[in-house]
Each structure stands twice: as C-alpha cells, then as structure tokens.
Design a protein around this motif. Structure first.
Motif, PDB file in Angstrom:
ATOM      1  N   ARG A   1       0.868  -1.186  -0.055  1.00 61.75           N
ATOM      2  CA  ARG A   1      -0.093   0.010   0.072  1.00 61.75           C
ATOM      3  C   ARG A   1       0.832   1.170  -0.011  1.00 61.75           C
ATOM      4  NH1 ARG A   1      -2.769  -3.131   3.459  1.00 61.75           N
ATOM      5  NH2 ARG A   1      -2.069  -2.063   5.451  1.00 61.75           N
ATOM      6  N   ARG A   2       2.012   1.330   0.892  1.00 58.16           N
ATOM      7  CA  ARG A   2       3.062   2.571   0.582  1.00 58.16           C
ATOM      8  C   ARG A   2       3.399   2.638  -0.420  1.00 58.16           C
ATOM      9  NH1 ARG A   2       4.129   0.498   6.059  1.00 58.16           N
ATOM     10  NH2 ARG A   2       6.085  -0.545   4.995  1.00 58.16           N
ATOM     11  N   ALA A   3       4.070   1.550  -0.861  1.00 57.24           N
ATOM     12  CA  ALA A   3       4.662   1.622  -2.393  1.00 57.24           C
ATOM     13  C   ALA A   3       3.678   2.197  -3.294  1.00 57.24           C
ATOM     14  CB  ALA A   3       5.292   0.245  -2.776  1.00 57.24           C
ATOM     15  N   ALA A   4       2.450   1.430  -3.431  1.00 57.93           N
ATOM     16  CA  ALA A   4       1.610   2.124  -4.400  1.00 57.93           C
ATOM     17  C   ALA A   4       1.247   3.520  -4.269  1.00 57.93           C
ATOM     18  CB  ALA A   4       0.380   1.391  -4.311  1.00 57.93           C
ATOM     19  N   ALA A   5       1.245   4.002  -3.120  1.00 57.22           N
ATOM     20  CA  ALA A   5       0.732   5.414  -2.834  1.00 57.22           C
ATOM     21  C   ALA A   5       1.988   6.205  -3.259  1.00 57.22           C
ATOM     22  CB  ALA A   5       0.529   5.693  -1.336  1.00 57.22           C
ATOM     23  N   ASP A   6       3.142   5.808  -2.812  1.00 48.48           N
ATOM     24  CA  ASP A   6       4.447   6.402  -3.188  1.00 48.48           C
ATOM     25  C   ASP A   6       4.436   6.521  -4.855  1.00 48.48           C
ATOM     26  OD1 ASP A   6       4.880   6.920  -0.729  1.00 48.48           O
ATOM     27  OD2 ASP A   6       6.477   5.518  -0.696  1.00 48.48           O
ATOM     28  N   THR A   7       4.350   5.507  -5.557  1.00 50.70           N
ATOM     29  CA  THR A   7       4.582   5.302  -6.850  1.00 50.70           C
ATOM     30  C   THR A   7       3.509   6.286  -7.633  1.00 50.70           C
ATOM     31  OG1 THR A   7       5.427   3.234  -6.777  1.00 50.70           O
ATOM     32  CG2 THR A   7       4.383   3.858  -8.827  1.00 50.70           C
ATOM     33  N   TYR A   8       2.320   6.205  -7.158  1.00 55.61           N
ATOM     34  CA  TYR A   8       1.202   7.116  -7.811  1.00 55.61           C
ATOM     35  C   TYR A   8       1.529   8.523  -7.627  1.00 55.61           C
ATOM     36  CZ  TYR A   8      -1.502   3.729 -10.049  1.00 55.61           C
ATOM     37  OH  TYR A   8      -2.047   2.730 -10.923  1.00 55.61           O
ATOM     38  N   ALA A   9       2.036   8.968  -6.574  1.00 61.21           N
ATOM     39  CA  ALA A   9       2.303  10.485  -6.031  1.00 61.21           C
ATOM     40  C   ALA A   9       3.442  10.890  -6.827  1.00 61.21           C
ATOM     41  CB  ALA A   9       2.444  10.416  -4.626  1.00 61.21           C
ATOM     42  N   ARG A  10       4.390  10.009  -7.172  1.00 63.37           N
ATOM     43  CA  ARG A  10       5.516  10.032  -7.931  1.00 63.37           C
ATOM     44  C   ARG A  10       5.324  10.428  -9.324  1.00 63.37           C
ATOM     45  NH1 ARG A  10       8.423   6.786 -10.648  1.00 63.37           N
ATOM     46  NH2 ARG A  10       7.996   5.116  -9.282  1.00 63.37           N
ATOM     47  N   LEU A  11       4.451   9.458  -9.996  1.00 55.18           N
ATOM     48  CA  LEU A  11       4.190   9.215 -11.276  1.00 55.18           C
ATOM     49  C   LEU A  11       2.937  10.323 -11.561  1.00 55.18           C
ATOM     50  CD1 LEU A  11       3.948   5.662 -12.118  1.00 55.18           C
ATOM     51  CD2 LEU A  11       5.560   7.116 -12.814  1.00 55.18           C
ATOM     52  N   LEU A  12       2.250  10.868 -10.803  1.00 59.31           N
ATOM     53  CA  LEU A  12       1.014  11.762 -11.212  1.00 59.31           C
ATOM     54  C   LEU A  12       1.225  12.733  -9.860  1.00 59.31           C
ATOM     55  CD1 LEU A  12      -1.532   9.220 -11.983  1.00 59.31           C
ATOM     56  CD2 LEU A  12      -0.599  10.685 -13.500  1.00 59.31           C
ATOM     57  N   PRO A  13       2.140  13.758  -9.976  1.00 62.29           N
ATOM     58  CA  PRO A  13       2.036  14.425  -8.993  1.00 62.29           C
ATOM     59  C   PRO A  13       1.219  15.774  -9.147  1.00 62.29           C
ATOM     60  CG  PRO A  13       3.929  15.285 -10.677  1.00 62.29           C
ATOM     61  CD  PRO A  13       3.231  13.619 -11.007  1.00 62.29           C
ATOM     62  N   ASP A  14       0.600  15.941 -10.181  1.00 66.08           N
ATOM     63  CA  ASP A  14      -0.317  16.899 -10.430  1.00 66.08           C
ATOM     64  C   ASP A  14      -1.811  16.282 -10.943  1.00 66.08           C
ATOM     65  OD1 ASP A  14       1.162  19.316 -10.011  1.00 66.08           O
ATOM     66  OD2 ASP A  14       1.793  19.148 -12.147  1.00 66.08           O
ATOM     67  N   GLU A  15      -1.814  15.008 -10.329  1.00 64.58           N
ATOM     68  CA  GLU A  15      -2.887  14.165 -10.683  1.00 64.58           C
ATOM     69  C   GLU A  15      -3.408  14.246 -12.235  1.00 64.58           C
ATOM     70  OE1 GLU A  15      -4.335  12.052  -8.476  1.00 64.58           O
ATOM     71  OE2 GLU A  15      -3.440  12.688  -6.751  1.00 64.58           O
ATOM     72  N   TYR A  16      -4.663  14.596 -12.601  1.00 68.84           N
ATOM     73  CA  TYR A  16      -5.032  14.463 -13.838  1.00 68.84           C
ATOM     74  C   TYR A  16      -4.267  15.379 -14.684  1.00 68.84           C
ATOM     75  CZ  TYR A  16      -8.666  14.831 -17.428  1.00 68.84           C
ATOM     76  OH  TYR A  16      -9.567  14.851 -18.570  1.00 68.84           O
ATOM     77  N   ALA A  17      -4.033  16.535 -14.289  1.00 67.81           N
ATOM     78  CA  ALA A  17      -3.227  17.530 -15.169  1.00 67.81           C
ATOM     79  C   ALA A  17      -1.596  17.106 -15.146  1.00 67.81           C
ATOM     80  CB  ALA A  17      -3.318  18.883 -14.436  1.00 67.81           C
ATOM     81  N   THR A  18      -1.104  15.998 -14.876  1.00 65.44           N
ATOM     82  CA  THR A  18       0.243  15.754 -14.851  1.00 65.44           C
ATOM     83  C   THR A  18       0.589  15.748 -16.317  1.00 65.44           C
ATOM     84  OG1 THR A  18       0.214  14.737 -12.876  1.00 65.44           O
ATOM     85  CG2 THR A  18       2.159  14.171 -14.278  1.00 65.44           C
ATOM     86  N   ALA A  19       1.571  16.592 -16.747  1.00 66.50           N
ATOM     87  CA  ALA A  19       1.812  16.729 -18.308  1.00 66.50           C
ATOM     88  C   ALA A  19       2.365  15.341 -18.716  1.00 66.50           C
ATOM     89  CB  ALA A  19       3.012  17.637 -18.466  1.00 66.50           C
ATOM     90  N   GLY A  20       1.831  15.292 -20.063  1.00 63.77           N
ATOM     91  CA  GLY A  20       2.414  13.729 -20.791  1.00 63.77           C
ATOM     92  C   GLY A  20       1.484  12.805 -20.429  1.00 63.77           C
ATOM     93  N   ASN A  21       0.428  12.663 -19.491  1.00 61.30           N
ATOM     94  CA  ASN A  21      -0.283  11.687 -19.247  1.00 61.30           C
ATOM     95  C   ASN A  21      -1.609  11.873 -19.964  1.00 61.30           C
ATOM     96  OD1 ASN A  21       1.193   9.848 -16.810  1.00 61.30           O
ATOM     97  ND2 ASN A  21       1.724  11.885 -16.715  1.00 61.30           N
ATOM     98  N   HIS A  22      -2.147  10.513 -20.418  1.00 62.36           N
ATOM     99  CA  HIS A  22      -3.179  10.442 -20.873  1.00 62.36           C
ATOM    100  C   HIS A  22      -3.940   9.307 -20.412  1.00 62.36           C
ATOM    101  CE1 HIS A  22      -1.664  13.142 -24.066  1.00 62.36           C
ATOM    102  NE2 HIS A  22      -0.299  12.561 -23.962  1.00 62.36           N
ATOM    103  N   PHE A  23      -5.403   9.495 -20.236  1.00 60.82           N
ATOM    104  CA  PHE A  23      -6.297   8.501 -19.576  1.00 60.82           C
ATOM    105  C   PHE A  23      -7.514   8.209 -20.498  1.00 60.82           C
ATOM    106  CE2 PHE A  23      -4.104  11.264 -16.584  1.00 60.82           C
ATOM    107  CZ  PHE A  23      -3.506  10.353 -15.879  1.00 60.82           C
TER     108      PHE A  23
END
Length: 154
Positions: A40-62
C-alpha cells in the motif's frame, strides 16, 4: 475480432479511477511478495511520484475503452519524447477473456502511431502470466528483468 473505441477520461472520471488503480497496484505488489502494508505504501508513493499533478500531470493520457456503449476497460499512457509507456491497462472483470485486452492494446498502438511516437513500452508483474502471454503475442519483448528475494529473519 473485437475492436474498441478509446474515449478520454474526464477529470471527474479520473478521481474514482485513480483510487481503484492505486488499490489494484497495491494488490499486485502484494501478490508479488510485498507485505500488505508495504504494498500500500509503495503504491501510494508510486502514484504520487508518477502523477504529482494528478489528472493534469503533463504527458499523461487517460482513456476508458468502449465496445459500442459498454465500457470494457481503461488505459493510461505517459508520453516522453517519441515514446509511450503504458502505466496501466485493464479490462472490466465481467468481460475478461473476450479479446478486449488485445483490442485496447491495439488501440493504444494506433494512438501512438497517429501521435508520431516510435516506441511503446510497459511493465507487467511476473505473476500476471495471462497479460505476459498477450504482450508477447502482440510483439512486446523483454528489455530488462527485476528480481527479488524475500529474506527471512534469523
């Protein structure tokens, strides 16, 4: 052969997707040998690192994937320079084993080509043999391997 349509997620759709995606990542990490709390900690850290600006994180497409009006899965890709990295792809549980995973990945490839990208990559957990087989059938090749050993106290 099944075909799907990718529809961009809205910011409102992203929020519940994000919570479930992180939880799924934690479950996959746990299935790979991490403790539940560590996963759970690793997942939270990974998602926080990969998506620091959540939906608006540059270069990400959903996207959500649809077969007609039925939502059958989702896709998350990050683009850097001329390459895409599939960070998350899944098929809804009730329609698995019907070709939708292949269709979503082929739609991802089309989107990447149409966007002028020359490479697409992904990470797959070793325990996910079905996904690994699909990716190999689609022409993905291993470019590295992460290994781990659980150490017992003593």
């Amino acid at each position: 052969m099944v075909d799907v349509r990718l529809e961009p997620m809205t910011e409102d759709e992203y929020k519940p997707w994000r919570a479930e995606a992180e939880a799924h990542y934690a479950r996959s990490s746990e299935a790979s040998g991490q403790s539940a709390a560590g996963a759970r900690r690793a997942a939270a850290d990974t998602y926080a690192r990969l998506l620091p600006d959540e939906y608006a994180t540059a270069g990400n497409h959903f996207w959500y994937a649809y077969d007609g009006d039925r939502r059958v899965g989702f896709l998350w890709i990050k683009v850097e320079r001329d390459a895409a990295m599939v960070h998350n792809v899944a098929v809804e549980a009730e329609v698995r084993r019907r070709g939708y995973g292949r269709a979503i990945m082929l739609a991802a490839e089309r989107w990447c080509r149409d966007s002028g990208l020359s490479r697409i990559g992904l990470h797959v957990f070793a325990h996910n043999t079905g996904a690994r087989a699909l990716y190999e059938q689609l022409g993905f090749a291993e470019t590295g391997r992460t290994m781990a050993k659980v150490l017992s106290a003593g």
